[in-house]
Structures are given as structure tokens and as C-alpha cells.
Write an enzyme that holds these catalytic residues in place. Structure first.
Site, PDB file in Angstrom:
ATOM      1  N   ASP A  30       0.840  -1.198   0.000  1.00  8.42           N
ATOM      2  CA  ASP A  30       0.000   0.000   0.000  1.00  8.42           C
ATOM      3  C   ASP A  30       0.877   1.251   0.000  1.00  8.42           C
ATOM      4  O   ASP A  30       1.974   1.245   0.560  1.00  8.42           O
ATOM      5  CB  ASP A  30      -0.906  -0.024   1.245  1.00  8.42           C
ATOM      6  CG  ASP A  30      -2.044   0.969   1.124  1.00  8.42           C
ATOM      7  OD1 ASP A  30      -2.290   1.484   0.013  1.00  8.42           O
ATOM      8  OD2 ASP A  30      -2.685   1.243   2.151  1.00  8.42           O
ATOM      9  N   ASN A  78     -10.601  -2.827  -6.185  1.00  3.14           N
ATOM     10  CA  ASN A  78      -9.797  -1.884  -6.974  1.00  3.14           C
ATOM     11  C   ASN A  78     -10.428  -1.496  -8.319  1.00  3.14           C
ATOM     12  O   ASN A  78     -10.020  -0.509  -8.937  1.00  3.14           O
ATOM     13  CB  ASN A  78      -8.379  -2.440  -7.222  1.00  3.14           C
ATOM     14  CG  ASN A  78      -7.477  -2.348  -6.018  1.00  3.14           C
ATOM     15  OD1 ASN A  78      -6.522  -3.101  -5.867  1.00  3.14           O
ATOM     16  ND2 ASN A  78      -7.760  -1.408  -5.122  1.00  3.14           N
TER      17      ASN A  78
HETATM   18  C1  FPP Z   1      -1.404   0.342  -3.535  1.00  9.02           C
HETATM   19  O1  FPP Z   1      -1.094   1.683  -3.698  1.00  9.02           O
HETATM   20  C2  FPP Z   1      -1.002  -0.557  -4.575  1.00  9.02           C
HETATM   21  C3  FPP Z   1      -1.839  -1.178  -5.469  1.00  9.02           C
HETATM   22  C4  FPP Z   1      -3.179  -0.760  -5.852  1.00  9.02           C
HETATM   23  C5  FPP Z   1      -1.410  -2.386  -6.100  1.00  9.02           C
HETATM   24  C6  FPP Z   1      -0.517  -2.205  -7.269  1.00  9.02           C
HETATM   25  C7  FPP Z   1       0.759  -2.819  -6.953  1.00  9.02           C
HETATM   26  C8  FPP Z   1       1.833  -2.662  -7.683  1.00  9.02           C
HETATM   27  C9  FPP Z   1       1.841  -1.808  -8.903  1.00  9.02           C
HETATM   28  C10 FPP Z   1       3.045  -3.399  -7.280  1.00  9.02           C
HETATM   29  C11 FPP Z   1       3.435  -4.363  -8.368  1.00  9.02           C
HETATM   30  C12 FPP Z   1       3.166  -5.764  -8.121  1.00  9.02           C
HETATM   31  C13 FPP Z   1       3.437  -6.766  -8.989  1.00  9.02           C
HETATM   32  C14 FPP Z   1       3.279  -8.163  -8.567  1.00  9.02           C
HETATM   33  C15 FPP Z   1       3.917  -6.527 -10.357  1.00  9.02           C
HETATM   34  P1  FPP Z   1      -2.278   2.713  -3.627  1.00  9.02           P
HETATM   35  O2  FPP Z   1      -2.548   3.195  -5.012  1.00  9.02           O
HETATM   36  O3  FPP Z   1      -3.449   2.110  -2.933  1.00  9.02           O
HETATM   37  O4  FPP Z   1      -1.642   3.834  -2.730  1.00  9.02           O
HETATM   38  P2  FPP Z   1      -2.400   4.948  -1.890  1.00  9.02           P
HETATM   39  O5  FPP Z   1      -3.161   4.207  -0.806  1.00  9.02           O
HETATM   40  O6  FPP Z   1      -1.295   5.779  -1.345  1.00  9.02           O
HETATM   41  O7  FPP Z   1      -3.294   5.682  -2.832  1.00  9.02           O
END
Ligand code: FPP
Length: 266
Positions: A30, A78
Site C-alpha cells: 500500500d 480496486n
Molecule cells: C497500492 O497503492 C497498490 C496497489 C493498488 C497495487 C498495485 C501494486 C503494484 C503496482 C506493485 C506491483 C506488483 C506486482 C506483482 C507486479 P495505492 O494506489 O493504494 O496507494 P495509496 O493508498 O497511497 O493511494
């Protein structure tokens, strides 16, 4: 074997007992968005940085000899994000596979995907299927990527699978037990996480592996995911080893009483 690349890593590695590593480390990655915001960058730049960190954590975990690493990459919730961000994340995943799959395969890592895969875009499904086929015979670390994953959805799917099987076998009146529920989860055959890491400080489990984390040690760090470098992983593992796991009992050495609630349900 993990080779430290600086003094801080070397110092932490000395403290780590490689014979007592968690079998499965689950991570809620996160904070990509906040990482980008703090740098006045678009959110997608945070996701790109997040992929770089994922690569580092995957390689480090495999080198340490961890049996399974479970990453929460995309939840069923998501899809509520702006369409452009969702499309970017799907493109990023395909790009990641195209670039990293040879390295994953070379490192003897086996890729597994958990979640409602059939709802992912067809091109993503195909790339994932190919990647799972390619690495299917690998015997090293299992890299479990949760995509379109939700813990409640997983339980619903498991219960429906059990009901279907029982209906077909004409055994609908039989009950279920913990083993049969575990065996029908997406994670069947994998060890439950011993350690659940969440980055960026939020004290939530966000519908991740609800059944499987029953006895997991939970480690929450303020570090945002793109900054969760190898040192941070080592710190989390050391903290895990400091904790005494009791599984509801008094810990090793204590004499357990036999209570009716510990007996198997008939
Ligand atoms: C959270 O940050 C992350 C995600 C929604 C998942 C995406 C993950 C990656 C891109 C890592 C890559 C993984 C692989 C296996 C290739 P957020 O957008 O929720 O952050 P915030 O809470 O600060 O908005």
C-alpha cells in the site's frame, strides 16, 4: 543465498535466523499513490516505482529461501478506481511479466495467481496462464500474486465448490470441517501466511486472506510500498522472529490441557 549490498543489510542479515523464516510472507503493498503525491508525480508513477520494489522484494525473498511470497496486487474493490488507472495497472502487470518472467524462471520461482481470474482482461489472463505454465515445474519459491482477489469472494467460491461437490456426490447432509474449507480455497496446498506485512501505516486487513491469516503475525510499517526496500524486508523478518507465537496457547513448553473445544467437531 542473499548477498548484502551494503553495511545496513549485512548487519540485519547477521541478526536473522535463516532456519526460522516464515514459510509464507503475505504483503499488502500500500502507498504507491501517496509516494507519488509527495513527489508531485502522477499516481501511475507510484505504481511504476511499486513494481520496482516488488521485483526487489521477490528476488530477496527467493534468495533468503522463503517458501512462499504472497503479494496483494489488485483487489476486487480496486475496479472502483478511475478506469485509466485500472487500465494502467493491467498494462503494467503485462509489462512486468514480459520483462521479468525470464528472471523469475531462471531463479526457479513458480508463479501462482489467486483471485477471480476469469474476470480479468483476456490478454492478462493469457499472459498469466502462459507464465504459470512456464514456471509450473519450478521448485523454488512460490510467488503467489493476488489479482482480482477478495477474501470474502474466495470464501464464497470455496463454499459453493464444496456444495457443488456434495450435491454431485449426493452427500449434501454432511457438514464441512476446517480442512475441507482450506482445501477449496484458491490457496489450497500453500502454507498459511506466518507473517502479514502492510505498508503505509493503515491498520486494516482489507479483505486479504481472511481465512488464512488466522494465526499470522501482523507487521504494519509507515514505509510506503515503493520505499520498502530490502532493508525494510529484513527488519520485518527480524521483528517476526522476535515475537513468540502462541496459537492461542501458552507457547512452547507449556503443558496443554485437553479442552472439549480442541476436539475435532463430529
Ligand atoms: C497500492 O497503492 C497498490 C496497489 C493498488 C497495487 C498495485 C501494486 C503494484 C503496482 C506493485 C506491483 C506488483 C506486482 C506483482 C507486479 P495505492 O494506489 O493504494 O496507494 P495509496 O493508498 O497511497 O493511494
Amino acid at each position: 543465498m542473499l548477498k548484502p549490498s551494503n553495511r545496513a543489510e549485512a548487519h540485519l542479515l547477521e541478526q536473522l535466523d535463516l532456519t526460522r523464516l516464515p514459510r509464507n510472507v503475505a504483503i499488502i503493498m500500500d502507498g504507491n499513490g501517496r509516494w507519488a503525491e509527495r513527489r508531485h508525480l502522477p499516481r501511475v508513477a507510484g505504481h511504476r516505482a511499486g513494481v520496482r520494489t516488488a521485483r526487489e522484494v521477490i528476488e530477496s525473498s527467493a534468495r533468503l529461501g522463503i517458501e512462499a511470497l504472497t503479494l496483494y496486487a489488485f483487489s476486487v474493490e480496486n475496479w472502483r478506481r478511475p478506469q485509466a488507472e485500472v487500465e494502467f495497472l493491467m498494462r503494467l502487470l503485462r509489462e512486468y511479466l514480459r520483462k521479468e518472467l525470464p528472471v523469475i524462471h531462471k531463479n526457479n520461482i513458480r508463479l501462482l495467481v489467486i483471485g477471480r481470474g476469469s474476470q480479468l482482461p483476456a490478454a492478462v489472463q493469457k499472459d498469466l496462464d502462459d507464465a504459470m505454465k512456464l514456471t509450473g515445474g519450478n521448485t523454488g519459491m512460490k510467488l503467489v500474486v493476488a489479482l482480482n482477489y477478495g477474501g470474502r469472494a474466495e470464501l464464497v467460491d470455496a463454499f459453493n465448490a464444496i456444495l457443488r461437490e456434495k450435491r454431485e456426490a449426493g452427500a449434501i447432509a454432511d457438514g464441512v470441517d476446517e480442512q475441507s474449507i482450506s482445501a477449496h480455497l484458491y490457496t489450497a496446498g500453500l502454507p498459511d501466511p506466518d507473517l502479514l506485512v502492510r505498508t503505509s501505516g493503515e491498520m486494516r486487513v482489507s479483505n486479504f486472506l481472511l481465512w488464512q491469516i488466522a494465526y499470522a503475525e501482523i507487521y504494519v510499517t509507515e514505509t510506503l510500498w515503493p520505499d520498502f526496500h530490502r532493508v525494510k524486508l529484513l527488519e520485518a523478518l527480524i521483528e517476526y522472529q522476535r515475537r513468540e507465537r502462541r496459537y492461542g496457547g501458552l507457547g512452547p513448553g507449556a503443558k496443554a490441557a485437553r479442552h472439549p473445544s480442541n476436539a475435532p467437531v463430529e
